[in-house]
Scaffold this motif. Structure first.
Motif, PDB file in Angstrom:
ATOM      1  N   ILE A  26      23.685  39.837 -47.734  1.00 45.11           N
ATOM      2  CA  ILE A  26      24.269  40.726 -46.578  1.00 45.11           C
ATOM      3  C   ILE A  26      24.897  42.090 -47.618  1.00 45.11           C
ATOM      4  N   ASP A  27      25.769  41.606 -48.403  1.00 45.56           N
ATOM      5  CA  ASP A  27      26.380  42.382 -48.992  1.00 45.56           C
ATOM      6  C   ASP A  27      25.721  43.595 -49.735  1.00 45.56           C
ATOM      7  N   ALA A  31      25.640  47.629 -48.397  1.00 45.64           N
ATOM      8  CA  ALA A  31      26.106  48.609 -49.231  1.00 45.64           C
ATOM      9  C   ALA A  31      24.945  49.818 -49.386  1.00 45.64           C
ATOM     10  N   THR A  32      23.675  49.687 -49.137  1.00 46.33           N
ATOM     11  CA  THR A  32      22.589  50.316 -49.267  1.00 46.33           C
ATOM     12  C   THR A  32      21.984  50.944 -47.876  1.00 46.33           C
ATOM     13  N   GLN A  35      23.704  51.675 -41.922  1.00 48.20           N
ATOM     14  CA  GLN A  35      23.544  51.964 -40.511  1.00 48.20           C
ATOM     15  C   GLN A  35      22.718  50.920 -39.847  1.00 48.20           C
ATOM     16  N   ARG A  36      22.246  50.030 -40.542  1.00 45.15           N
ATOM     17  CA  ARG A  36      21.561  48.613 -39.676  1.00 45.15           C
ATOM     18  C   ARG A  36      22.648  47.819 -39.058  1.00 45.15           C
ATOM     19  N   PHE A  37      23.960  48.035 -39.453  1.00 44.58           N
ATOM     20  CA  PHE A  37      24.976  47.082 -38.675  1.00 44.58           C
ATOM     21  C   PHE A  37      25.710  47.825 -37.715  1.00 44.58           C
ATOM     22  N   ARG A  38      25.898  47.167 -36.525  1.00 50.97           N
ATOM     23  CA  ARG A  38      26.899  47.753 -35.543  1.00 50.97           C
ATOM     24  C   ARG A  38      28.340  47.763 -36.031  1.00 50.97           C
ATOM     25  N   ILE A  39      28.675  46.550 -36.568  1.00 48.41           N
ATOM     26  CA  ILE A  39      30.110  46.073 -37.169  1.00 48.41           C
ATOM     27  C   ILE A  39      30.040  45.742 -38.507  1.00 48.41           C
ATOM     28  N   ASP A  40      31.018  45.848 -39.226  1.00 48.92           N
ATOM     29  CA  ASP A  40      31.375  45.571 -40.665  1.00 48.92           C
ATOM     30  C   ASP A  40      30.906  43.796 -40.566  1.00 48.92           C
ATOM     31  N   PRO A  41      29.878  43.366 -41.303  1.00 56.88           N
ATOM     32  CA  PRO A  41      29.480  42.005 -41.309  1.00 56.88           C
ATOM     33  C   PRO A  41      30.662  41.011 -42.003  1.00 56.88           C
ATOM     34  N   PHE A  42      31.431  41.816 -42.737  1.00 59.23           N
ATOM     35  CA  PHE A  42      32.390  40.859 -43.499  1.00 59.23           C
ATOM     36  C   PHE A  42      33.865  40.742 -42.528  1.00 59.23           C
TER      37      PHE A  42
END
Length: 50
Positions: A26-27, A31-32, A35-42
């Motif tokens: 996921i990290d 990083a690459t 835009q695939r994520f709506r919110i910061d997964p961390f």
């Protein structure tokens, strides 16, 4: 149960993820291709401030 999930997500390397742990995978994707994520997964990981 939480101990198992922590060990699985941070220590277990998986062949389907090209040898990465789920956390590392996921990290790398974050990083690459953020835009695939709506919110910061961390924000949803277990840590000191949770």
């Amino acid at each position: 149960m939480q101990t198992f999930l922590m060990a699985y997500n941070f220590a277990r390397r998986l062949k389907t993820l090209k040898g990465f742990t789920p956390y590392e995978y996921i990290d790398n994707i974050w990083a690459t291709e953020p835009q695939r994520f709506r919110i910061d997964p961390f924000q949803h990981t277990v840590g000191l401030n949770t």
